[in-house]
Write a protein that holds these residues in place. Sequence first.
Motif, PDB file in Angstrom:
ATOM      1  N   ALA A   4      -7.575   1.746   5.295  1.00  0.00           N
ATOM      2  CA  ALA A   4      -8.796   1.275   4.644  1.00  0.00           C
ATOM      3  C   ALA A   4      -8.683   1.365   3.126  1.00  0.00           C
ATOM      4  N   ALA A   5      -8.107   2.462   2.629  1.00  0.00           N
ATOM      5  CA  ALA A   5      -7.919   2.626   1.184  1.00  0.00           C
ATOM      6  C   ALA A   5      -7.013   1.536   0.626  1.00  0.00           C
ATOM      7  N   ASN A   6      -5.933   1.245   1.367  1.00  0.00           N
ATOM      8  CA  ASN A   6      -5.002   0.214   0.918  1.00  0.00           C
ATOM      9  C   ASN A   6      -5.654  -1.163   0.919  1.00  0.00           C
ATOM     10  N   ILE A   7      -6.440  -1.453   1.959  1.00  0.00           N
ATOM     11  CA  ILE A   7      -7.103  -2.762   2.038  1.00  0.00           C
ATOM     12  C   ILE A   7      -8.092  -2.933   0.894  1.00  0.00           C
ATOM     13  N   VAL A 147      -0.414  14.337  -6.939  1.00  0.00           N
ATOM     14  CA  VAL A 147      -0.855  14.702  -5.588  1.00  0.00           C
ATOM     15  C   VAL A 147       0.344  14.654  -4.653  1.00  0.00           C
ATOM     16  N   ASP A 148       0.521  15.714  -3.883  1.00  0.00           N
ATOM     17  CA  ASP A 148       1.606  15.754  -2.910  1.00  0.00           C
ATOM     18  C   ASP A 148       1.159  15.099  -1.613  1.00  0.00           C
ATOM     19  N   GLY A 149       1.931  14.130  -1.150  1.00  0.00           N
ATOM     20  CA  GLY A 149       1.609  13.464   0.102  1.00  0.00           C
ATOM     21  C   GLY A 149       0.540  12.408  -0.066  1.00  0.00           C
ATOM     22  N   PRO A 150       0.237  11.676   1.010  1.00  0.00           N
ATOM     23  CA  PRO A 150      -0.779  10.614   0.946  1.00  0.00           C
ATOM     24  C   PRO A 150      -2.181  11.169   0.741  1.00  0.00           C
ATOM     25  N   SER A 151      -2.946  10.449  -0.036  1.00  0.00           N
ATOM     26  CA  SER A 151      -4.322  10.845  -0.327  1.00  0.00           C
ATOM     27  C   SER A 151      -5.203   9.602  -0.345  1.00  0.00           C
ATOM     28  N   PHE A 152      -6.344   9.669   0.345  1.00  0.00           N
ATOM     29  CA  PHE A 152      -7.236   8.507   0.420  1.00  0.00           C
ATOM     30  C   PHE A 152      -7.672   8.067  -0.974  1.00  0.00           C
ATOM     31  N   TRP A 153      -8.168   9.003  -1.784  1.00  0.00           N
ATOM     32  CA  TRP A 153      -8.696   8.634  -3.096  1.00  0.00           C
ATOM     33  C   TRP A 153      -7.587   8.221  -4.052  1.00  0.00           C
ATOM     34  N   ASN A 155      -4.785   6.695  -3.185  1.00  0.00           N
ATOM     35  CA  ASN A 155      -4.413   5.338  -2.790  1.00  0.00           C
ATOM     36  C   ASN A 155      -5.482   4.331  -3.192  1.00  0.00           C
ATOM     37  N   LEU A 156      -6.736   4.740  -3.035  1.00  0.00           N
ATOM     38  CA  LEU A 156      -7.838   3.836  -3.343  1.00  0.00           C
ATOM     39  C   LEU A 156      -7.889   3.483  -4.828  1.00  0.00           C
TER      40      LEU A 156
END
Length: 330
Positions: A4-7, A147-153, A155-156
Amino acid sequence: MMIAANIISMTILFAVPLLLVAMGGMFSEHSGVINIALEGMMIIGALFACFTLQGLDQSGFGPAHPQLSMFIAILVAGVTGMIFSLLLGFAAINLKADQTIGGTALNQFAPAFAVVMTWAIQGQGLTTIFIPNWVRITRDTFGLAPVDGPSFWNNLIFKYFYLTTPVAIVLFIAAYIVMYKTRFGLRLRACGEHPQAADSVGINVYKMRYAGVLISGFLGGVGGLAYTLAAGSGFNSDVGGYGFLALAVMIFGNWKPLPILGASLFFALFKVIAALNATLTFLPKFEGVKEISNFYQMLPYIVTMIVLIFTSKNSQAPKAEGIPYDKGSR
């Protein structure tokens, strides 16, 4: 959540060039000049902006001052788009040539000119102008910790964040204010609706139409750079038909800024779905159909045609657009 963040972030990324270029067409057509040449203006703006970024990168100024360099490139894109738009203005306003044919000719000229310029500067056969990796706005730009690793915010906000996005927001607000809250906007719209009446109260129709075309060129040039950033790592002398898609967005948005914003996000969403079709599990796979990705690549343009079929009848274009103004006729 990551999908969703990527979209969302990619939709905003691809909506920015559509918004800028469609607003450019809006200004031109409200002045009375049909601007089919938006595609060409995007190409010329992106061409010179990418060469500017490349030059700043090689000089060392770009890596040292990335966002200032990016702002310079945005200005270069806008100014070169304006210069290119003068060709349309001269043909349509001074020579009273057919505006559709003139715009089509400029669209054919722009990619050929871009290829010749690219080969002349980089060498024959080297058609891609690569964009430096420092142009993207990152957490470091704001002094934030990584930030280490994937993060919603993360990426957004930061995965696809370029200076063109906040610039587009500022230009959108400015376009709305100029078009509906200023004397200039009122005069511009008058020249696209009834130029004879505008002339009778002392408005110089020729100057207002030139102003509309120049604003269109500026926004188109900046939109070309925004598209290049969204599309990948380099400029290849084309903008993937985005100029024509922006025309559809402008018509769907009824030549008004707020509806154009909504239409830009709508069409950009389908562009993102086409780009991410292999990773979106909720999309139908059509088992047994070869190269289904080709269908999804066509999806934004299919949606464009369908939407225009159902909405074009209710569109209210400026009444005098495309009609050369003759001061001697009433």
